[in-house]
Design an enzyme around this catalytic site. Sequence first.
Site, PDB file in Angstrom:
ATOM      1  CG  ASP A   1      -1.839  -1.160   1.290  1.00  0.00           C
ATOM      2  OD1 ASP A   1      -2.128  -1.725   0.219  1.00  0.00           O
ATOM      3  OD2 ASP A   1      -2.279  -1.523   2.401  1.00  0.00           O
TER       4      ASP A   1
HETATM    5  N1  URA Z   1      -1.187  -5.971   3.919  1.00  0.00           N
HETATM    6  C1  URA Z   1      -1.697  -4.721   3.906  1.00  0.00           C
HETATM    7  O1  URA Z   1      -2.737  -4.459   4.470  1.00  0.00           O
HETATM    8  N2  URA Z   1      -1.023  -3.768   3.255  1.00  0.00           N
HETATM    9  C2  URA Z   1       0.159  -3.983   2.624  1.00  0.00           C
HETATM   10  O2  URA Z   1       0.751  -3.053   2.063  1.00  0.00           O
HETATM   11  C3  URA Z   1       0.677  -5.288   2.657  1.00  0.00           C
HETATM   12  C4  URA Z   1      -0.019  -6.270   3.309  1.00  0.00           C
END
Ligand code: URA
Length: 239
Positions: free
Chosen positions: A105
Amino acid sequence: MGKMRLDKFLAAAGIGTRSEVKELMRRGEVTLNGSGCKKPEQKIDPVSDIISVSGKQVFYEEMSYFLFHKPAGCVSATKDEKEKTVLDYLKEPQCRDLFPVGRLDKDTEGLLLITNDGDLAHRLLSPRKHVDKTYYAKIEGKVDETDVKAFLEGIDIGDEEKTLPAKLVPLNIGEISEVEITIYEGRYHQIKRMFEAVGKKVLYLKRISMGPLILEESLEKGTYRRLSREEIAELKKGR
Ligand code: URA
């Protein structure tokens, strides 16, 4: 790979056209195993010889592999109209078609593999492969043994299937808890959704390992390094 002419090697590695490369050599910018080399026809071994241009080693690989320490605020994409992408950090003009393997993310930090090896990426991302990914996280609220058990049993996060068993290790329990969590799949916002499902919120998330790759403390945010030959071999072998 057999021996090849130095000017051909440098052109193939994206340093410039054959005539640009010859000009660089004439100016003394090219070294072969530490000594200046001005002979374009010099035969070199692309695997064992060390060739540098203006002090920077030149690599000639069909495929390239980088371990990037993604900072928060950049997106796991190759192009974006508004946001900074992971490729904005990679200064490797000789490597074509690089892309990140999987996504973190925008606000997640940590280890991201960047390559142009589509076959390897496909295998690593295959849901059947179950490559382990470990994250360090700060969680709002007290993470307890009930959460550890729930994560191990698999969690309903609103998808067709429950999550695969995940290993949750509380490091520090408090109003803000610190944990390590290892998952074996890669669903959208998976860790945030898993904590949400047990009534908690992820405040900070950082990926610290993926299969055999480990994010070392010394690799600063926004910087990257090439994978070692051993790491590439381990990744290809699968673990
Ligand atoms: N899980 C998440 O919620 N976000 C990420 O970036 C990676 C794994």
